[in-house]
Design a protein around this motif. Structure first.
Motif, PDB file in Angstrom:
ATOM      1  N   GLY A  35       0.810  -1.216   0.000  1.00 54.29           N
ATOM      2  CA  GLY A  35       0.000   0.000   0.000  1.00 54.29           C
ATOM      3  C   GLY A  35       0.848   1.273   0.000  1.00 54.29           C
ATOM      4  O   GLY A  35       0.456   2.289   0.595  1.00 54.29           O
ATOM      5  N   LEU A  36       1.991   1.231  -0.676  1.00 50.61           N
ATOM      6  CA  LEU A  36       2.862   2.396  -0.726  1.00 50.61           C
ATOM      7  C   LEU A  36       2.257   3.493  -1.584  1.00 50.61           C
ATOM      8  O   LEU A  36       1.673   3.238  -2.634  1.00 50.61           O
ATOM      9  N   LYS A  37       2.423   4.736  -1.146  1.00 52.19           N
ATOM     10  CA  LYS A  37       1.988   5.873  -1.932  1.00 52.19           C
ATOM     11  C   LYS A  37       3.041   6.167  -2.997  1.00 52.19           C
ATOM     12  O   LYS A  37       4.202   5.765  -2.862  1.00 52.19           O
ATOM     13  N   PRO A  38       2.662   6.880  -4.071  1.00 52.33           N
ATOM     14  CA  PRO A  38       3.597   7.113  -5.183  1.00 52.33           C
ATOM     15  C   PRO A  38       4.952   7.667  -4.771  1.00 52.33           C
ATOM     16  O   PRO A  38       5.974   7.311  -5.357  1.00 52.33           O
ATOM     17  N   GLN A  39       4.997   8.516  -3.758  1.00 54.01           N
ATOM     18  CA  GLN A  39       6.253   9.171  -3.387  1.00 54.01           C
ATOM     19  C   GLN A  39       7.013   8.475  -2.260  1.00 54.01           C
ATOM     20  O   GLN A  39       8.074   8.945  -1.852  1.00 54.01           O
ATOM     21  N   ASP A  40       6.518   7.346  -1.779  1.00 55.91           N
ATOM     22  CA  ASP A  40       7.094   6.738  -0.580  1.00 55.91           C
ATOM     23  C   ASP A  40       8.530   6.236  -0.737  1.00 55.91           C
ATOM     24  O   ASP A  40       9.248   6.101   0.256  1.00 55.91           O
ATOM     25  N   LEU A  41       8.955   5.945  -1.951  1.00 57.77           N
ATOM     26  CA  LEU A  41      10.332   5.473  -2.159  1.00 57.77           C
ATOM     27  C   LEU A  41      11.274   6.596  -2.586  1.00 57.77           C
ATOM     28  O   LEU A  41      12.488   6.420  -2.614  1.00 57.77           O
ATOM     29  N   LEU A  42      10.716   7.750  -2.888  1.00 60.17           N
ATOM     30  CA  LEU A  42      11.493   8.834  -3.493  1.00 60.17           C
ATOM     31  C   LEU A  42      12.330   9.602  -2.470  1.00 60.17           C
ATOM     32  O   LEU A  42      11.856   9.955  -1.396  1.00 60.17           O
ATOM     33  N   TYR A  43      13.565   9.876  -2.866  1.00 62.33           N
ATOM     34  CA  TYR A  43      14.411  10.791  -2.112  1.00 62.33           C
ATOM     35  C   TYR A  43      15.061  11.732  -3.120  1.00 62.33           C
ATOM     36  O   TYR A  43      15.737  11.293  -4.047  1.00 62.33           O
ATOM     37  N   VAL A  44      14.810  13.039  -2.949  1.00 60.20           N
ATOM     38  CA  VAL A  44      15.275  14.015  -3.929  1.00 60.20           C
ATOM     39  C   VAL A  44      16.709  14.440  -3.623  1.00 60.20           C
ATOM     40  O   VAL A  44      16.982  15.561  -3.221  1.00 60.20           O
ATOM     41  N   ASN A  45      17.601  13.497  -3.795  1.00 62.27           N
ATOM     42  CA  ASN A  45      19.033  13.716  -3.657  1.00 62.27           C
ATOM     43  C   ASN A  45      19.707  12.375  -3.901  1.00 62.27           C
ATOM     44  O   ASN A  45      19.064  11.324  -3.800  1.00 62.27           O
ATOM     45  N   ALA A  46      20.987  12.397  -4.235  1.00 63.43           N
ATOM     46  CA  ALA A  46      21.704  11.149  -4.471  1.00 63.43           C
ATOM     47  C   ALA A  46      21.916  10.399  -3.159  1.00 63.43           C
ATOM     48  O   ALA A  46      22.362  10.984  -2.174  1.00 63.43           O
ATOM     49  N   THR A  47      21.568   9.116  -3.129  1.00 64.87           N
ATOM     50  CA  THR A  47      21.777   8.292  -1.939  1.00 64.87           C
ATOM     51  C   THR A  47      22.859   7.236  -2.165  1.00 64.87           C
ATOM     52  O   THR A  47      23.242   6.534  -1.231  1.00 64.87           O
ATOM     53  N   HIS A  48      23.323   7.108  -3.401  1.00 63.10           N
ATOM     54  CA  HIS A  48      24.361   6.133  -3.732  1.00 63.10           C
ATOM     55  C   HIS A  48      25.381   6.817  -4.638  1.00 63.10           C
ATOM     56  O   HIS A  48      25.056   7.784  -5.328  1.00 63.10           O
ATOM     57  N   GLN A  49      26.604   6.314  -4.624  1.00 64.06           N
ATOM     58  CA  GLN A  49      27.632   6.912  -5.469  1.00 64.06           C
ATOM     59  C   GLN A  49      28.640   5.878  -5.934  1.00 64.06           C
ATOM     60  O   GLN A  49      29.164   5.098  -5.145  1.00 64.06           O
ATOM     61  N   ILE A  50      28.887   5.873  -7.237  1.00 61.63           N
ATOM     62  CA  ILE A  50      29.893   5.022  -7.848  1.00 61.63           C
ATOM     63  C   ILE A  50      31.027   5.928  -8.325  1.00 61.63           C
ATOM     64  O   ILE A  50      30.780   6.902  -9.030  1.00 61.63           O
ATOM     65  N   ASP A  51      32.237   5.613  -7.962  1.00 55.53           N
ATOM     66  CA  ASP A  51      33.427   6.386  -8.317  1.00 55.53           C
ATOM     67  C   ASP A  51      33.571   7.616  -7.417  1.00 55.53           C
ATOM     68  O   ASP A  51      32.682   7.930  -6.615  1.00 55.53           O
ATOM     69  N   GLU A  52      34.699   8.296  -7.543  1.00 53.05           N
ATOM     70  CA  GLU A  52      34.961   9.491  -6.750  1.00 53.05           C
ATOM     71  C   GLU A  52      35.851  10.440  -7.547  1.00 53.05           C
ATOM     72  O   GLU A  52      36.499  10.045  -8.526  1.00 53.05           O
ATOM     73  N   GLY A  53      35.875  11.700  -7.152  1.00 48.27           N
ATOM     74  CA  GLY A  53      36.677  12.695  -7.844  1.00 48.27           C
ATOM     75  C   GLY A  53      38.113  12.705  -7.373  1.00 48.27           C
ATOM     76  O   GLY A  53      38.551  11.824  -6.629  1.00 48.27           O
ATOM     77  N   TYR A  54      38.852  13.713  -7.798  1.00 46.49           N
ATOM     78  CA  TYR A  54      40.238  13.849  -7.366  1.00 46.49           C
ATOM     79  C   TYR A  54      40.654  15.314  -7.415  1.00 46.49           C
ATOM     80  O   TYR A  54      40.028  16.149  -8.057  1.00 46.49           O
ATOM     81  N   ARG A  55      41.723  15.617  -6.705  1.00 54.26           N
ATOM     82  CA  ARG A  55      42.328  16.944  -6.712  1.00 54.26           C
ATOM     83  C   ARG A  55      43.809  16.775  -7.026  1.00 54.26           C
ATOM     84  O   ARG A  55      44.472  15.905  -6.463  1.00 54.26           O
ATOM     85  N   SER A  56      44.330  17.601  -7.926  1.00 55.00           N
ATOM     86  CA  SER A  56      45.729  17.494  -8.300  1.00 55.00           C
ATOM     87  C   SER A  56      46.353  18.880  -8.436  1.00 55.00           C
ATOM     88  O   SER A  56      45.736  19.804  -8.966  1.00 55.00           O
ATOM     89  N   THR A  57      47.575  19.004  -7.956  1.00 55.22           N
ATOM     90  CA  THR A  57      48.335  20.249  -8.117  1.00 55.22           C
ATOM     91  C   THR A  57      49.378  20.107  -9.221  1.00 55.22           C
ATOM     92  O   THR A  57      50.197  20.996  -9.426  1.00 55.22           O
ATOM     93  N   ASP A  58      49.343  18.989  -9.921  1.00 54.00           N
ATOM     94  CA  ASP A  58      50.275  18.757 -11.024  1.00 54.00           C
ATOM     95  C   ASP A  58      50.093  19.847 -12.081  1.00 54.00           C
ATOM     96  O   ASP A  58      48.971  20.177 -12.470  1.00 54.00           O
ATOM     97  N   THR A  59      51.166  20.394 -12.559  1.00 57.56           N
ATOM     98  CA  THR A  59      51.098  21.494 -13.529  1.00 57.56           C
ATOM     99  C   THR A  59      50.567  21.050 -14.889  1.00 57.56           C
ATOM    100  O   THR A  59      50.253  21.892 -15.738  1.00 57.56           O
ATOM    101  N   ASP A  60      50.494  19.743 -15.113  1.00 57.60           N
ATOM    102  CA  ASP A  60      49.918  19.256 -16.366  1.00 57.60           C
ATOM    103  C   ASP A  60      48.401  19.454 -16.396  1.00 57.60           C
ATOM    104  O   ASP A  60      47.777  19.366 -17.458  1.00 57.60           O
TER     105      ASP A  60
END
Length: 241
Positions: A42-67
């Motif tokens: 008896g779930l309502k249409p919005q009961d599973l929805l979350y308006v934001n990312a809850t899972h993440q695959i991969d990650e970013g990076y930070r580099s000071t390399d001049t290249d």
């Protein structure tokens, strides 16, 4: 990954749209399955929805390399640089929609005993988590506009109860995204952020020119996923998508 920022942002916009509608497909399928016997939650249409990312695959990076280059928001030619060569990169979500935290343990428990629920749930988590690397300034700037837009449009479509994929919904997506960006671009233009304006224009190339291709791609995706889903359903165990 190796293309110019201009070309990659158009592709990113394409994948964002495709992931949005795939999210709605798996969301609707999972909800329908849980509301059908033997679960009848008896779930309502919005009961599973979350308006934001809850899972993440991969990650970013930070580099000071001049290249690697530093992103200059005021340089209109920034879009000609390699998308992958920026020194500050984020793993930007394609979808930026998620699954309600209060439902996840219940979903996992049911999925452990039901192969159809398992399939829908795992596919939905993958769509929620998929990312690609983008310069951080793009991810926290133009891409945020589409994050908000996804939340608003997904909520409206889910609440409507209508089938997620239709020519009307795709048109609403393409026109809505373009409108959001037009307003954002005006603001950035006034600030002198010509590099950001150029990035926005690259996104909008998708909304202007890729609608027919997106329709064909999404139609094929839906047919394929429906075939897989029907194969997994037991005899007499039908759900309406």
């Amino acid at each position: 990954m190796g293309g110019s920022l201009k070309d990659e942002l158009r592709r990113h916009a394409y994948e964002r749209c495709r992931h949005f509608f795939l999210y709605l497909f798996y969301y609707r399928a999972l909800l329908a399955k849980l509301n059908a016997p033997p679960y009848s939650l008896g779930l309502k249409p919005q009961d599973l929805l979350y308006v934001n990312a809850t899972h993440q695959i991969d990650e970013g990076y930070r580099s000071t390399d001049t290249d690697y280059y530093a992103f200059d928001a005021k340089d209109a030619n920034i879009i000609d640089k390699s998308c992958a060569a920026c020194g500050r990169m984020d793993a930007a979500h394609f979808c930026n929609l998620g699954i309600d935290a209060g439902m996840r343990s219940k979903l996992a428990a049911i999925a452990s005993k039901d192969k159809v629920v398992f399939c829908f749930y795992e596919c939905l988590k993958t769509i929620c988590g998929n990312t690609r690397l983008l310069p951080q300034r793009v991810n926290i700037g133009p891409d945020k506009c589409i994050d908000r837009f996804h939340g608003e449009l997904a909520t409206a479509i889910i609440k409507s109860g209508k089938p997620p994929l239709s020519s009307a919904h795709l048109k609403e997506y393409l026109q809505g995204a373009a409108k959001v960006f037009a307003e954002y671009s005006d603001t950035q233009q006034k600030k002198g952020n010509l590099g950001i304006v150029a990035c926005v224009e690259a996104y909008c190339e998708c909304y202007k020119h890729d609608g027919d291709d997106l329709w064909s791609m999404l139609y094929g995706n839906y047919i394929s996923e429906c075939s897989i889903s029907l194969y997994q359903l037991s005899a007499g165990d039908f759900i309406t998508l």
